[in-house]
Design a protein around this motif. Sequence first.
Motif, PDB file in Angstrom:
ATOM      1  N   ARG A  74      48.950  19.265 -32.727  1.00  0.00           N
ATOM      2  CA  ARG A  74      48.500  20.218 -33.369  1.00  0.00           C
ATOM      3  C   ARG A  74      48.769  20.589 -34.777  1.00  0.00           C
ATOM      4  O   ARG A  74      48.229  20.980 -35.528  1.00  0.00           O
ATOM      5  CB  ARG A  74      48.708  21.333 -32.440  1.00  0.00           C
ATOM      6  N   VAL A  75      50.130  20.500 -35.025  1.00  0.00           N
ATOM      7  CA  VAL A  75      50.849  20.632 -36.350  1.00  0.00           C
ATOM      8  C   VAL A  75      50.321  19.782 -37.388  1.00  0.00           C
ATOM      9  O   VAL A  75      49.704  20.354 -38.392  1.00  0.00           O
ATOM     10  CB  VAL A  75      52.462  20.594 -36.165  1.00  0.00           C
ATOM     11  N   ILE A  76      50.166  18.501 -36.973  1.00  0.00           N
ATOM     12  CA  ILE A  76      49.716  17.606 -37.936  1.00  0.00           C
ATOM     13  C   ILE A  76      48.098  17.636 -38.577  1.00  0.00           C
ATOM     14  O   ILE A  76      47.839  17.547 -39.473  1.00  0.00           O
ATOM     15  CB  ILE A  76      49.927  15.983 -37.462  1.00  0.00           C
ATOM     16  N   ARG A  77      47.476  17.899 -37.251  1.00  0.00           N
ATOM     17  CA  ARG A  77      46.177  18.324 -37.496  1.00  0.00           C
ATOM     18  C   ARG A  77      45.802  19.517 -38.311  1.00  0.00           C
ATOM     19  O   ARG A  77      45.032  19.428 -39.175  1.00  0.00           O
ATOM     20  CB  ARG A  77      45.384  18.515 -36.109  1.00  0.00           C
ATOM     21  N   ASP A  78      46.666  20.439 -38.291  1.00  0.00           N
ATOM     22  CA  ASP A  78      46.437  21.691 -39.072  1.00  0.00           C
ATOM     23  C   ASP A  78      46.701  21.274 -40.468  1.00  0.00           C
ATOM     24  O   ASP A  78      45.895  21.719 -41.537  1.00  0.00           O
ATOM     25  CB  ASP A  78      47.330  22.932 -38.681  1.00  0.00           C
ATOM     26  N   ALA A  79      47.735  20.460 -40.711  1.00  0.00           N
ATOM     27  CA  ALA A  79      48.091  19.957 -42.048  1.00  0.00           C
ATOM     28  C   ALA A  79      46.943  19.088 -42.572  1.00  0.00           C
ATOM     29  O   ALA A  79      46.670  19.240 -43.799  1.00  0.00           O
ATOM     30  CB  ALA A  79      49.295  19.050 -41.984  1.00  0.00           C
ATOM     31  N   ASP A  80      46.407  18.276 -41.893  1.00  0.00           N
ATOM     32  CA  ASP A  80      45.384  17.359 -42.200  1.00  0.00           C
ATOM     33  C   ASP A  80      44.255  18.163 -42.576  1.00  0.00           C
ATOM     34  O   ASP A  80      43.619  17.935 -43.717  1.00  0.00           O
ATOM     35  CB  ASP A  80      45.161  16.375 -41.328  1.00  0.00           C
ATOM     36  N   LYS A 139      38.520  26.564 -40.801  1.00  0.00           N
ATOM     37  CA  LYS A 139      39.400  27.903 -40.497  1.00  0.00           C
ATOM     38  C   LYS A 139      39.415  28.077 -39.098  1.00  0.00           C
ATOM     39  O   LYS A 139      40.525  28.430 -38.577  1.00  0.00           O
ATOM     40  CB  LYS A 139      38.737  28.831 -41.585  1.00  0.00           C
ATOM     41  N   ASP A 140      38.321  28.129 -38.292  1.00  0.00           N
ATOM     42  CA  ASP A 140      38.219  28.483 -36.848  1.00  0.00           C
ATOM     43  C   ASP A 140      38.923  27.590 -36.030  1.00  0.00           C
ATOM     44  O   ASP A 140      38.865  27.849 -34.844  1.00  0.00           O
ATOM     45  CB  ASP A 140      37.086  29.034 -36.813  1.00  0.00           C
ATOM     46  N   MET A 141      39.450  26.248 -36.483  1.00  0.00           N
ATOM     47  CA  MET A 141      39.908  25.147 -35.808  1.00  0.00           C
ATOM     48  C   MET A 141      41.327  25.091 -35.680  1.00  0.00           C
ATOM     49  O   MET A 141      41.955  24.216 -35.368  1.00  0.00           O
ATOM     50  CB  MET A 141      38.978  23.855 -35.942  1.00  0.00           C
ATOM     51  N   MET A 142      42.151  26.002 -36.529  1.00  0.00           N
ATOM     52  CA  MET A 142      43.319  25.785 -36.626  1.00  0.00           C
ATOM     53  C   MET A 142      44.221  26.365 -35.623  1.00  0.00           C
ATOM     54  O   MET A 142      43.756  27.012 -34.830  1.00  0.00           O
ATOM     55  CB  MET A 142      43.734  26.680 -37.777  1.00  0.00           C
ATOM     56  N   HIS A 143      45.316  25.569 -35.622  1.00  0.00           N
ATOM     57  CA  HIS A 143      46.057  25.800 -34.201  1.00  0.00           C
ATOM     58  C   HIS A 143      47.401  26.826 -34.357  1.00  0.00           C
ATOM     59  O   HIS A 143      47.757  27.575 -33.553  1.00  0.00           O
ATOM     60  CB  HIS A 143      46.565  24.460 -33.567  1.00  0.00           C
ATOM     61  N   THR A 144      48.146  26.639 -35.550  1.00  0.00           N
ATOM     62  CA  THR A 144      49.264  27.392 -35.663  1.00  0.00           C
ATOM     63  C   THR A 144      48.958  28.625 -36.661  1.00  0.00           C
ATOM     64  O   THR A 144      48.066  28.767 -37.234  1.00  0.00           O
ATOM     65  CB  THR A 144      50.228  26.445 -36.355  1.00  0.00           C
ATOM     66  N   LYS A 145      49.835  29.647 -36.476  1.00  0.00           N
ATOM     67  CA  LYS A 145      49.818  30.904 -37.102  1.00  0.00           C
ATOM     68  C   LYS A 145      49.660  30.639 -38.391  1.00  0.00           C
ATOM     69  O   LYS A 145      48.995  31.019 -39.359  1.00  0.00           O
ATOM     70  CB  LYS A 145      51.092  31.604 -36.598  1.00  0.00           C
ATOM     71  N   THR A 146      50.764  29.808 -39.205  1.00  0.00           N
ATOM     72  CA  THR A 146      50.769  29.449 -40.496  1.00  0.00           C
ATOM     73  C   THR A 146      49.313  28.737 -40.958  1.00  0.00           C
ATOM     74  O   THR A 146      49.043  29.093 -42.007  1.00  0.00           O
ATOM     75  CB  THR A 146      52.006  28.649 -40.829  1.00  0.00           C
ATOM     76  N   GLY A 147      49.106  27.755 -40.188  1.00  0.00           N
ATOM     77  CA  GLY A 147      47.843  27.156 -40.665  1.00  0.00           C
ATOM     78  C   GLY A 147      46.696  28.084 -40.720  1.00  0.00           C
ATOM     79  O   GLY A 147      45.888  27.977 -41.465  1.00  0.00           O
TER      80      GLY A 147
END
Length: 173
Positions: A74-80, A139-147
């Motif tokens: 989830r973290v890497i996916r958000d960054a990507d 935008k609506d597929m992000m997992h993390t608060k920061t993302g």
Amino acid sequence: PFIVALGALLHDIADSKFHDGDETLGPKKARAFLEMLEVEDNIIEQIEGIICNISFKNTLSGNNPDSFDSPELRVIRDADRLDAIGAIGIARAFNYGGFKNRKLYDPDIPPAFKQTKENYKNSAAPTINHFYEKLLLLKDMMHTKTGKKMAAKRHRFMKRFLEEFYREWNSID
């Protein structure tokens, strides 16, 4: 953190879009590299899972996006996904579109919504369509608060870009 670092570094090791659509090459190359470094097999399996499941196309209809899930993915996916949107994302989209010899825009070719993975992979649509088919959806597929926070800002920028693009395209100045 070790898995996130490895996953982030290796997730595009052999991106299928540059290897005739072969989605097996990346995990194989990552495994070979990590085995050479004598990384534990359970970590290698996690990295393979990240590589196999990070892509947007794997969330499209006909796919099971939850076949592998982890906090690290989830973290890497958000960054990507953050790399794919905003100013740099726009530059990347047009760079790739040029590489594939795609039109910038064609008002006679509407965006294709709700695509299957195969339709998405085989699309030769103009680059502007990519905004509607992927970039504006992230935008609506992000997992993390920061993302989510970062994606909202980049999403607004892409919308402003598109507004200006259409003004210029239609000579409304």
